[in-house]
Design a protein around this motif. Structure first.
Motif, PDB file in Angstrom:
ATOM      1  N   TYR A 155     -79.988  11.539 -57.072  1.00 30.76           N
ATOM      2  CA  TYR A 155     -81.326  11.354 -57.643  1.00 30.76           C
ATOM      3  C   TYR A 155     -81.607   9.874 -57.801  1.00 30.76           C
ATOM      4  CZ  TYR A 155     -85.445  12.190 -60.549  1.00 30.76           C
ATOM      5  OH  TYR A 155     -86.727  12.234 -61.040  1.00 30.76           O
ATOM      6  N   VAL A 156     -82.894   9.511 -57.660  1.00 31.71           N
ATOM      7  CA  VAL A 156     -83.328   8.129 -57.860  1.00 31.71           C
ATOM      8  C   VAL A 156     -84.350   8.103 -58.997  1.00 31.71           C
ATOM      9  CG1 VAL A 156     -84.447   6.112 -56.859  1.00 31.71           C
ATOM     10  CG2 VAL A 156     -82.931   7.515 -55.441  1.00 31.71           C
ATOM     11  N   TYR A 157     -84.021   7.387 -60.053  1.00 28.67           N
ATOM     12  CA  TYR A 157     -84.957   7.144 -61.154  1.00 28.67           C
ATOM     13  C   TYR A 157     -85.802   5.934 -60.784  1.00 28.67           C
ATOM     14  CZ  TYR A 157     -81.675   9.961 -64.011  1.00 28.67           C
ATOM     15  OH  TYR A 157     -80.862  10.946 -64.505  1.00 28.67           O
ATOM     16  N   GLY A 158     -87.106   6.049 -60.899  1.00 31.47           N
ATOM     17  CA  GLY A 158     -87.978   4.941 -60.539  1.00 31.47           C
ATOM     18  C   GLY A 158     -88.897   4.516 -61.676  1.00 31.47           C
ATOM     19  N   GLY A 159     -89.614   3.399 -61.453  1.00 34.42           N
ATOM     20  CA  GLY A 159     -90.569   2.899 -62.434  1.00 34.42           C
ATOM     21  C   GLY A 159     -89.927   2.385 -63.704  1.00 34.42           C
ATOM     22  N   LEU A 160     -88.731   1.806 -63.578  1.00 37.84           N
ATOM     23  CA  LEU A 160     -87.980   1.347 -64.744  1.00 37.84           C
ATOM     24  C   LEU A 160     -88.170  -0.144 -64.970  1.00 37.84           C
ATOM     25  CD1 LEU A 160     -84.674   3.283 -63.970  1.00 37.84           C
ATOM     26  CD2 LEU A 160     -86.623   4.067 -65.336  1.00 37.84           C
ATOM     27  N   SER A 161     -87.983  -0.567 -66.200  1.00 42.01           N
ATOM     28  CA  SER A 161     -88.082  -1.989 -66.531  1.00 42.01           C
ATOM     29  C   SER A 161     -86.783  -2.706 -66.184  1.00 42.01           C
ATOM     30  CB  SER A 161     -88.380  -2.168 -68.014  1.00 42.01           C
ATOM     31  OG  SER A 161     -88.230  -3.528 -68.397  1.00 42.01           O
ATOM     32  N   PRO A 162     -86.838  -3.814 -65.463  1.00 40.56           N
ATOM     33  CA  PRO A 162     -85.604  -4.529 -65.110  1.00 40.56           C
ATOM     34  C   PRO A 162     -84.948  -5.223 -66.307  1.00 40.56           C
ATOM     35  CG  PRO A 162     -87.518  -5.765 -64.391  1.00 40.56           C
ATOM     36  CD  PRO A 162     -88.039  -4.445 -64.879  1.00 40.56           C
ATOM     37  N   ASP A 163     -85.640  -5.234 -67.450  1.00 38.45           N
ATOM     38  CA  ASP A 163     -85.111  -5.899 -68.648  1.00 38.45           C
ATOM     39  C   ASP A 163     -84.468  -4.928 -69.637  1.00 38.45           C
ATOM     40  OD1 ASP A 163     -86.087  -8.389 -67.724  1.00 38.45           O
ATOM     41  OD2 ASP A 163     -88.080  -7.929 -68.536  1.00 38.45           O
ATOM     42  N   SER A 164     -84.420  -3.665 -69.302  1.00 38.72           N
ATOM     43  CA  SER A 164     -83.913  -2.659 -70.237  1.00 38.72           C
ATOM     44  C   SER A 164     -82.657  -1.983 -69.687  1.00 38.72           C
ATOM     45  CB  SER A 164     -84.983  -1.584 -70.503  1.00 38.72           C
ATOM     46  OG  SER A 164     -86.135  -2.150 -71.086  1.00 38.72           O
ATOM     47  N   VAL A 165     -81.815  -1.525 -70.587  1.00 42.62           N
ATOM     48  CA  VAL A 165     -80.626  -0.758 -70.222  1.00 42.62           C
ATOM     49  C   VAL A 165     -80.962   0.730 -70.342  1.00 42.62           C
ATOM     50  CG1 VAL A 165     -78.248  -0.200 -70.810  1.00 42.62           C
ATOM     51  CG2 VAL A 165     -79.043  -2.569 -70.955  1.00 42.62           C
ATOM     52  N   TYR A 166     -80.605   1.496 -69.325  1.00 48.91           N
ATOM     53  CA  TYR A 166     -80.900   2.924 -69.304  1.00 48.91           C
ATOM     54  C   TYR A 166     -79.606   3.739 -69.241  1.00 48.91           C
ATOM     55  CZ  TYR A 166     -85.715   1.550 -68.244  1.00 48.91           C
ATOM     56  OH  TYR A 166     -86.977   0.987 -68.292  1.00 48.91           O
ATOM     57  N   TYR A 167     -79.655   4.904 -69.892  1.00 50.94           N
ATOM     58  CA  TYR A 167     -78.544   5.863 -69.849  1.00 50.94           C
ATOM     59  C   TYR A 167     -79.062   7.148 -69.211  1.00 50.94           C
ATOM     60  CZ  TYR A 167     -76.317   2.702 -73.166  1.00 50.94           C
ATOM     61  OH  TYR A 167     -75.767   1.583 -73.779  1.00 50.94           O
ATOM     62  N   VAL A 168     -78.373   7.608 -68.185  1.00 50.10           N
ATOM     63  CA  VAL A 168     -78.826   8.783 -67.444  1.00 50.10           C
ATOM     64  C   VAL A 168     -77.690   9.797 -67.326  1.00 50.10           C
ATOM     65  CG1 VAL A 168     -80.548   7.442 -66.178  1.00 50.10           C
ATOM     66  CG2 VAL A 168     -78.260   7.726 -65.208  1.00 50.10           C
ATOM     67  N   ALA A 169     -78.054  11.065 -67.166  1.00 45.46           N
ATOM     68  CA  ALA A 169     -77.050  12.132 -67.097  1.00 45.46           C
ATOM     69  C   ALA A 169     -77.617  13.312 -66.318  1.00 45.46           C
ATOM     70  CB  ALA A 169     -76.632  12.559 -68.503  1.00 45.46           C
ATOM     71  N   VAL A 170     -76.751  14.289 -66.071  1.00 46.60           N
ATOM     72  CA  VAL A 170     -77.121  15.485 -65.300  1.00 46.60           C
ATOM     73  C   VAL A 170     -76.420  16.692 -65.916  1.00 46.60           C
ATOM     74  CG1 VAL A 170     -76.826  16.648 -63.075  1.00 46.60           C
ATOM     75  CG2 VAL A 170     -77.502  14.254 -63.126  1.00 46.60           C
ATOM     76  N   ARG A 171     -77.094  17.837 -65.866  1.00 45.25           N
ATOM     77  CA  ARG A 171     -76.419  19.087 -66.237  1.00 45.25           C
ATOM     78  C   ARG A 171     -76.835  20.190 -65.257  1.00 45.25           C
ATOM     79  NH1 ARG A 171     -79.538  20.066 -72.015  1.00 45.25           N
ATOM     80  NH2 ARG A 171     -81.540  20.817 -71.188  1.00 45.25           N
ATOM     81  N   PRO A 172     -75.924  21.112 -64.944  1.00 43.33           N
ATOM     82  CA  PRO A 172     -76.233  22.171 -63.985  1.00 43.33           C
ATOM     83  C   PRO A 172     -77.041  23.289 -64.627  1.00 43.33           C
ATOM     84  CG  PRO A 172     -74.019  22.461 -64.783  1.00 43.33           C
ATOM     85  CD  PRO A 172     -74.520  21.185 -65.415  1.00 43.33           C
ATOM     86  N   ILE A 173     -77.705  24.062 -63.775  1.00 42.30           N
ATOM     87  CA  ILE A 173     -78.358  25.303 -64.190  1.00 42.30           C
ATOM     88  C   ILE A 173     -77.532  26.450 -63.627  1.00 42.30           C
ATOM     89  CG2 ILE A 173     -80.449  26.697 -64.076  1.00 42.30           C
ATOM     90  CD1 ILE A 173     -81.967  24.058 -63.522  1.00 42.30           C
TER      91      ILE A 173
END
Length: 199
Positions: A155-173
């Motif tokens: 997956y590609v997360y887009g539209g993010l601020s280059p000055d911020s730290v992001y935390y991303v995760a995934v869970r199955p269905i």
């Protein structure tokens, strides 16, 4: 004469399983503490689990002391199902209590892809057996929030601020239920050469 107050509690007869609860998300290969309440009785107890909604049961442990009200189960590695159940059974009388459906699955492992781009985060993870899809998550405020549902394992997360730290995760269905999620991957999207079609 003297005034007095009479107080009492209702104590249900039998066994009542209190955890895990319906919809719980459990990691395969991890430990799970099972809790239940029960009225006084001299008979031992046993615990069983099902991965097919109660169609068949396998024993976890037998002859638990009659006074015990919890047990630590080391969940088998190979389980990946949204139709899991646990039941506690009192031997001899066969009094029992079962959970509703809950999920056990291997925890996804999310990694950052080799190719990144400013203002984007590209991630990937392993296939989870029996998953019909995956909920893609991002930390917003104090919580991980589902922002998309996909069938791929990237997956590609887009539209993010280059000055911020992001935390991303995934869970199955699994069987229509949200499963146990991955640990979060962390990135500040301020670098990368944008090779390929990431953006």
């Amino acid at each position: 004469s003297q005034d007095f107050v009479l107080t009492y509690d209702f104590i249900e007869h039998g066994v009542k399983l209190t955890y895990p609860t319906t919809g719980a998300q459990v990691a395969a290969g991890d430990s799970l503490r099972i809790y239940w309440d029960a009225s006084e009785n001299a008979n031992t107890q046993r615990i069983e689990y099902s991965t097919d909604g109660g169609g068949s049961w396998q024993q976890i442990v037998n002859n638990i002391d009659a006074r015990q009200r919890y047990y630590t189960w080391f969940v088998p590695v190979g389980i990946s199902s949204g139709k899991c159940m646990i039941r506690v059974v009192r031997n001899v009388t066969n009094e029992q209590s079962s959970t509703g459906l809950f999920v056990i699955n291997p925890a996804p492992v999310v990694t950052l892809a080799a190719v990144q781009c400013p203002e984007y985060i590209s991630v990937q993870w392993q296939t989870i057996p029996n998953a019909s899809g995956y909920e893609v998550m991002r930390k917003i405020g104090p919580s991980m929030v589902v922002i998309d549902t996909v069938t791929a394992t990237e997956y590609v997360y887009g539209g993010l601020s280059p000055d911020s730290v992001y935390y991303v995760a995934v869970r199955p269905i699994l069987d229509g239920m949200s499963g146990y999620r991955s640990l979060a991957a962390k990135r500040m999207p301020n670098d990368g050469d944008c090779t390929g079609s990431i953006s």
